[in-house]
Design an enzyme around this catalytic site. Sequence first.
Site, mmCIF file in Angstrom:
data_model
loop_
_atom_site.group_PDB
_atom_site.id
_atom_site.type_symbol
_atom_site.label_atom_id
_atom_site.label_comp_id
_atom_site.label_asym_id
_atom_site.label_seq_id
_atom_site.Cartn_x
_atom_site.Cartn_y
_atom_site.Cartn_z
ATOM 1 N N GLN A 142 -52.285 -65.190 -118.903
ATOM 2 C CA GLN A 142 -52.879 -66.520 -119.031
ATOM 3 C C GLN A 142 -51.814 -67.617 -118.959
ATOM 4 O OE1 GLN A 142 -56.035 -66.550 -118.958
ATOM 5 N NE2 GLN A 142 -56.400 -68.741 -119.150
ATOM 6 N N GLU B 252 -54.099 -40.281 -126.160
ATOM 7 C CA GLU B 252 -53.719 -39.760 -127.489
ATOM 8 C C GLU B 252 -54.675 -40.292 -128.572
ATOM 9 O OE1 GLU B 252 -49.740 -39.017 -128.505
ATOM 10 O OE2 GLU B 252 -49.145 -38.588 -126.447
#
Lengths: 257, 380
Positions: B336, B363
């Site tokens: 941004q 994970e």
Amino acid sequence: MGIQIIVCIKSIIANGLNGQVVRSSDSRELNPYDRPVLEVALRIREELGGTITALSMGPEPCAFTLNEAMAMGVDRGVLLCDPALAGADTLATSNALAAAIKKLAPFDLVLFGTRAADSDTGQVGPQTAVLLDLPLVTGAHSVEPKDDGLIVERSADGFLECFEVCFPAGLTILSSANQPRDVGLLGIQLAFEERDVKNWNLADLDLSADRVGEAGSATNVLALSRMESVRKCEFLSGSAVEQVDALINRLSASGMI
Amino acid sequence: MDTFLSEKKRTIRRSVRTFCQREIQPIAKEIDQEASFPWEVVEKMGKLGYFGIQVPKALGGAGLDTVDYIIVIEEISRASAGLGLCVTVHNSVAVYPLLAFGSEEQKQKWVPPLAKGEKIGAFCLTEPNAGSDASAIEASAIRTNNHYLVNANKVFVTNGGVADVCLIFSRTDPNAGRKGISVIVVERGTPGFVVGDLEDLCGVRANPVSSIRLYDCQVPLANLLGKEGMGLRIGLAALDIGRIGIAAQAVGIAQAALGEAVRYAKQRYQFGVPISKHQAISMMVADMATKVDAARLMVYRAAVLRDKGKSFSQASAMAKLFASETSSEVTDLAVQIHGGYGYSKSYPVERYYRDARVTRIYEGTSEIHRMVIARGVLGD
Ligand SMILES: Cc1cc2nc3c(=O)[nH]c(=O)nc-3n(C[C@H](O)[C@H](O)[C@H](O)COP(=O)(O)OP(=O)(O)OC[C@H]3O[C@@H](n4cnc5c(N)ncnc54)[C@H](O)[C@@H]3O)c2cc1C
């Protein structure tokens, strides 16, 4: 057997805050220009065998600089550390280093860098060699073991000088001499957990207090301030051809081309 | 952060950072774009001990602790998340189980070449029908007189394309449910061992994530890790540590994005001032820096608990959840702050944005982590 090498290294101020010199271990690191010097020592030891001792003067938080040298592969470290050593100029530093090197004798080779990233005098190596009556080649960029000595190259005023150096000798090494090796994790582990760094104080050096530190300094820094560098940007006008001509005129008038 | 770490740990960070800046950063964009695995750099990392960070010296490792390990992972991931993934998975979920559950012979056989990076490890749990629900795996290892007959279809194997030593989670007892799962170590080159196509991933593209299929592989009985039925226990123990590594990877990516954002915000002028002078941008930077710091501290805490021998499972789950979500937020804000340029491959932040995304998935997804953490907090 092999040869006994002593490498003088410095811990430098890496990031002075707002121009103020803050001496803490957070802001220090091994002088990057000393790494190629250590590399030279390691390569010589690989060929000739022997022992490398790293020697540094500075307050206690500098001890890790020696650990870092040991992580590269240096065998042992000695830190000259005493309140009396504080505030040393290059002469007082050389007095302390020369005394320590005498105490480390016998030695064959003493190596120095040519500059430090925080104060660029280039004086410590030559001064220390003089104090030790040690033949010295300065600004070496290539060092190769040969028979019982070294072949050392330096460049001076556009000429390449080549010396055959026998031991004992001193060298100052250019930082461009080589690409120093990376420090591996095991090296760091061993350097910090297993290899020891000796601390020597003034009494160990057999020097009187007036030859070292601020008392032994021939020079004194009066003031330190940041220099303002002024940069300005100018736009050239006219057609592209006129702009290029104007640029060429300016560059040649200022001696840049 | 600095005064927090010992001189030794700072030396580790400095040395790894220097290496990554010189060797990895310059190629990071290329290995991402081309999805190529940089063997040359990996060999150098092996020589420097990055593949055996916590392996004891006697087995060829560096013998360091968990905090050292996360420092290394953060630094590598800051330069290339794909390589950070390679190193963390290798160290945590591949090598650690061998050390913790392997017999003396197994350790002597597999660990030294893995610790030196001469061989690469992989952890093969996920299957097409078993992701978050690991107990649903279908891979089978049928015991015969002198070997296991292994059939498996493992997907999303990190390091799959280059792995030499694979921990294959498989059913040794089809009727024992969760208790019927075991870990069989299978080496590449075993007849019937097939590496599938590489996944064309959104991020961490330098990592050769692939499927691995085993067709009637005959594997010596000596390749059973621990005992039959211990598979899930081994897997969960490995993932507790692996998560600290993934959290460190997320912090590394976020730190890289923060650094780029700060640099850009000070350089880019709009409305006559650097955009960092616009309050909206400076507040973003403040939030980013604060969250990265908080995430890093959580990661350190989990690592310190483990080094002290304390229970660290909950701390590791929280660190993984917070660091991965932080990484997504921070990389999003970095894009941004870069405006249109942030969406272009000319700047590295779009890569960080893609790389960060997966840390919320592998994970253990964020959802699974919330379940685990809630269970701990609520005592259910
Ligand atoms: C780049 C990459 C590398 C990987 N490396 C490895 C590796 O090396 N080894 C390995 O074994 N695996 C690896 N994985 C697989 C990874 O661990 C799985 O993708 C992950 O565990 C999620 O499983 P899944 O993709 O099947 O999603 P699913 O389990 O199908 O989940 C889909 C969605 O449902 C949600 N969900 C599932 N169950 C629940 C529930 N009970 N409550 C609430 N929400 C739920 C999930 O959070 C998710 O949002 C890798 C994946 C990727 C992308």
